[in-house]
Write an enzyme that holds these catalytic residues in place. Structure first.
Site, short mmCIF file in Angstrom:
data_model
loop_
_atom_site.label_atom_id
_atom_site.label_comp_id
_atom_site.label_asym_id
_atom_site.label_seq_id
_atom_site.Cartn_x
_atom_site.Cartn_y
_atom_site.Cartn_z
N CYS A 1 0.85 -1.18 0.00
CA CYS A 1 0.00 0.00 0.00
C CYS A 1 0.89 1.24 0.00
O CYS A 1 2.06 1.19 0.42
CB CYS A 1 -0.89 -0.03 1.24
SG CYS A 1 -1.87 1.45 1.51
N HIS A 2 0.35 2.38 -0.45
CA HIS A 2 1.11 3.63 -0.46
C HIS A 2 1.59 4.01 0.95
O HIS A 2 2.63 4.65 1.10
CB HIS A 2 0.27 4.77 -1.04
CG HIS A 2 0.30 4.82 -2.54
ND1 HIS A 2 1.40 5.27 -3.23
CD2 HIS A 2 -0.62 4.48 -3.46
CE1 HIS A 2 1.15 5.22 -4.53
NE2 HIS A 2 -0.06 4.73 -4.71
N THR A 3 0.83 3.62 1.97
CA THR A 3 1.23 3.94 3.35
C THR A 3 2.55 3.26 3.69
O THR A 3 3.42 3.86 4.35
CB THR A 3 0.14 3.51 4.33
OG1 THR A 3 -1.09 4.14 3.97
CG2 THR A 3 0.49 3.90 5.76
N HIS B 1 0.74 -4.02 5.92
CA HIS B 1 -0.49 -3.97 6.73
C HIS B 1 -1.73 -4.41 5.95
O HIS B 1 -2.84 -4.29 6.46
CB HIS B 1 -0.69 -2.58 7.32
CG HIS B 1 -0.90 -1.49 6.31
ND1 HIS B 1 0.13 -1.02 5.52
CD2 HIS B 1 -1.99 -0.80 5.95
CE1 HIS B 1 -0.33 -0.07 4.73
NE2 HIS B 1 -1.62 0.07 4.96
N GLU B 2 -1.56 -4.91 4.74
CA GLU B 2 -2.68 -5.52 4.01
C GLU B 2 -2.35 -6.99 3.83
O GLU B 2 -1.34 -7.32 3.20
CB GLU B 2 -2.87 -4.86 2.64
CG GLU B 2 -3.35 -3.43 2.69
CD GLU B 2 -3.68 -2.87 1.31
OE1 GLU B 2 -4.32 -1.81 1.26
OE2 GLU B 2 -3.31 -3.49 0.30
N CYS C 1 -11.48 -2.48 19.87
CA CYS C 1 -11.41 -3.19 21.16
C CYS C 1 -12.78 -3.65 21.62
O CYS C 1 -12.89 -4.56 22.44
CB CYS C 1 -10.75 -2.30 22.21
SG CYS C 1 -11.79 -0.92 22.78
N CYS D 1 -14.29 0.47 24.37
CA CYS D 1 -14.18 1.91 24.61
C CYS D 1 -15.43 2.64 24.13
O CYS D 1 -16.30 2.07 23.44
CB CYS D 1 -12.94 2.49 23.93
SG CYS D 1 -13.04 2.53 22.12
N CYS E 1 -15.81 2.59 20.28
CA CYS E 1 -16.25 1.30 19.73
C CYS E 1 -17.73 1.05 20.01
O CYS E 1 -18.42 0.41 19.21
CB CYS E 1 -15.40 0.17 20.29
SG CYS E 1 -13.74 0.06 19.57
N CYS F 1 -11.35 3.69 17.45
CA CYS F 1 -11.08 3.04 18.72
C CYS F 1 -10.03 3.80 19.54
O CYS F 1 -8.96 4.13 19.04
CB CYS F 1 -10.60 1.61 18.46
SG CYS F 1 -10.16 0.68 19.95
N ARG G 1 -6.43 2.78 17.84
CA ARG G 1 -6.36 3.68 16.70
C ARG G 1 -4.94 3.66 16.13
O ARG G 1 -3.96 3.49 16.85
CB ARG G 1 -6.74 5.09 17.13
CG ARG G 1 -6.97 6.06 16.00
CD ARG G 1 -7.42 7.41 16.54
NE ARG G 1 -8.61 7.30 17.39
CZ ARG G 1 -9.24 8.36 17.89
NH1 ARG G 1 -8.79 9.59 17.64
NH2 ARG G 1 -10.30 8.19 18.66
N CYS H 1 -6.96 -2.24 3.97
CA CYS H 1 -6.65 -0.81 4.09
C CYS H 1 -7.34 0.01 3.01
O CYS H 1 -8.50 0.35 3.12
CB CYS H 1 -5.14 -0.58 4.07
SG CYS H 1 -4.65 1.15 4.34
N ARG I 1 -2.56 -2.60 -6.89
CA ARG I 1 -2.17 -3.48 -5.80
C ARG I 1 -1.36 -4.64 -6.37
O ARG I 1 -1.72 -5.24 -7.39
CB ARG I 1 -3.39 -4.04 -5.05
CG ARG I 1 -4.02 -3.04 -4.10
CD ARG I 1 -3.07 -2.69 -2.97
NE ARG I 1 -3.63 -1.78 -2.00
CZ ARG I 1 -3.52 -0.45 -2.06
NH1 ARG I 1 -2.90 0.11 -3.10
NH2 ARG I 1 -4.04 0.31 -1.12
#
Length: 391
Positions: free
Chosen positions: A59-61, A81-82, A111, A114, A117, A125, A129, A189, A384
């Protein structure tokens, strides 16, 4: 994929509670090629799960923080993260996941305890977060990755560029085991972010007009959401005209390149649509695109949704009359999806052939060639790129 899953399940039976040695793509320095290393992955602690990653995507992130643009470098680190994964083992207190479950690890968690959530309106969250600077687990402030005793930092609580990873249970969404992980992994994501921005936040009605600013993966996912909603006109806005043909696959019906006009793009769109579009979704992070996305929606009922992340010093400026004339401006994070509660239903949209994911996947590489995925992304060639962890 079924044979791969079976092989993984047989291996996992003997690893629970033990340190696992496996391959991971480690970023030792900012902007330098990742290096495939043997890492040690510790067992999960309380409220954690250890996952066997089968497929991951870039991903770009990942690229942004790998390049360390405008950020405090945190290296060595395992990005990613994907992903599509199988639960290998669970830590103390985990009751809603078990070994063998199919999950999507997600950079932001839920979670379920909270105030955020428990709200029907929020997915932000308080506990889980996104945090790009932490690099360690919440439980004890330590990493679960190491190489010969040297800790390796986590990335946004997922670190999927490793054959095994450890995540907080709140960052793992259990999904239909029949869903192909090499396809639905992209939902962790950007695709869900763009899709949800349209379906959950903009909420265009059937037959309405929608403008999408930015035709990268997130923008095309927003266009896909407009297509699913039944929008009759989907106007793609981008500075790169080469993206226009590809965007037709995602339902885009018309195209505007701001560079082709001698007037502001919001005026161009207003002229095209008799006063403005019903909805707009901005997916670039450009402050000028954000303002244009807001000012191009019709007065009285128009809604603009901001998705892109601006520079920290940017300021959004528009005349107050644009708001007083009943235009609505909204923002969204991860498409307003609660990861654990909502992602399973997004997967089902794909399984029911309502959502098309294959057209987002432009490349595929074996794990040993993960740096090619970076090359494809940096050159603008890919939306992707799927990375096969067993190859």
């Amino acid at each position: 994929m079924a044979s791969t899953v079976g092989q993984v399940m047989r291996r996992m039976a003997s690893t629970a509670g033990q340190v696992i040695r496996c391959k991971a793509a480690v970023a030792w320095e900012a902007g330098k090629p990742l290096v495939i290393e043997e890492v040690e992955v510790a067992p999960p602690q309380a409220m954690e799960v250890r996952l066997r990653i089968l497929f991951t995507s870039l991903c770009h992130t990942d690229v942004y923080f790998w390049e360390a643009k405008g950020q405090t470098p945190l290296f060595p680190r395992i990005f990613g993260h994907e992903a599509g994964a199988i639960v290998e083992s669970v830590g103390e207190g985990v009751t809603d996941l078990k070994p063998g479950d199919h999950v999507l690890p997600v950079f932001t968690g839920e979670c379920k305890e909270c105030r955020q959530c428990k709200s029907e309106e929020s997915n932000m969250c308080d506990l889980l977060r996104i945090n790009t600077d932490r690099g360690v687990m919440l439980n004890d402030g330590k990493s679960r990755f190491s190489i010969r005793g040297q800790p390796i930092y986590h990335f946004v609580g997922t670190s999927t560029f490793s054959e095994y990873t450890v995540v907080h249970v709140g960052c793992a969404a259990k999904i239909n085991p029949a869903a192909p992980l090499d396809k639905v992994c992209v939902l962790s994501c950007g695709i869900s972010t763009g899709l949800g921005a349209t379906l959950n936040v903009a909420k265009p009605k059937k037959g309405s007009s929608v403008a999408i600013f930015g035709l990268g993966a997130v923008g095309l996912a927003a266009a896909e959401g407009a297509r699913i909603s039944g929008a009759s006109r989907i106007i793609g806005v981008d500075l790169n005209s080469n993206r226009f043909e590809e965007a037709k696959k995602f339902g885009v019906t018309e195209f505007v390149n701001p560079k082709d006009h001698d007037k502001p793009v919001h005026e161009v769109i207003a002229e095209m649509t008799n006063g403005g579009v019903d909805r707009s979704v901005e997916c670039t992070g450009s402050i000028s695109a954000m303002v244009s996305a807001f000012e191009c929606v019709h007065d009285g009922w128009g809604v603009a949704v901001l998705v892109g992340v601006p520079n920290k010093d940017d300021a959004f400026k528009t005349h107050p009359m644009n708001i007083l004339n009943e235009r609505t401006l909204k923002g969204t994070f991860f498409g307003n999806y609660k990861p654990r509660s909502d992602l399973p239903s997004v997967v089902e949209k794909y399984m029911n052939k309502e959502l098309e994911l294959e057209k987002f996947i432009t490349h595929e590489v074996p794990f040993s060639e993960i740096n090619k995925a970076f090359e494809y992304m940096l050159s603008g060639a890919s939306l992707r790129c799927i990375i096969r962890m067993d190859a």
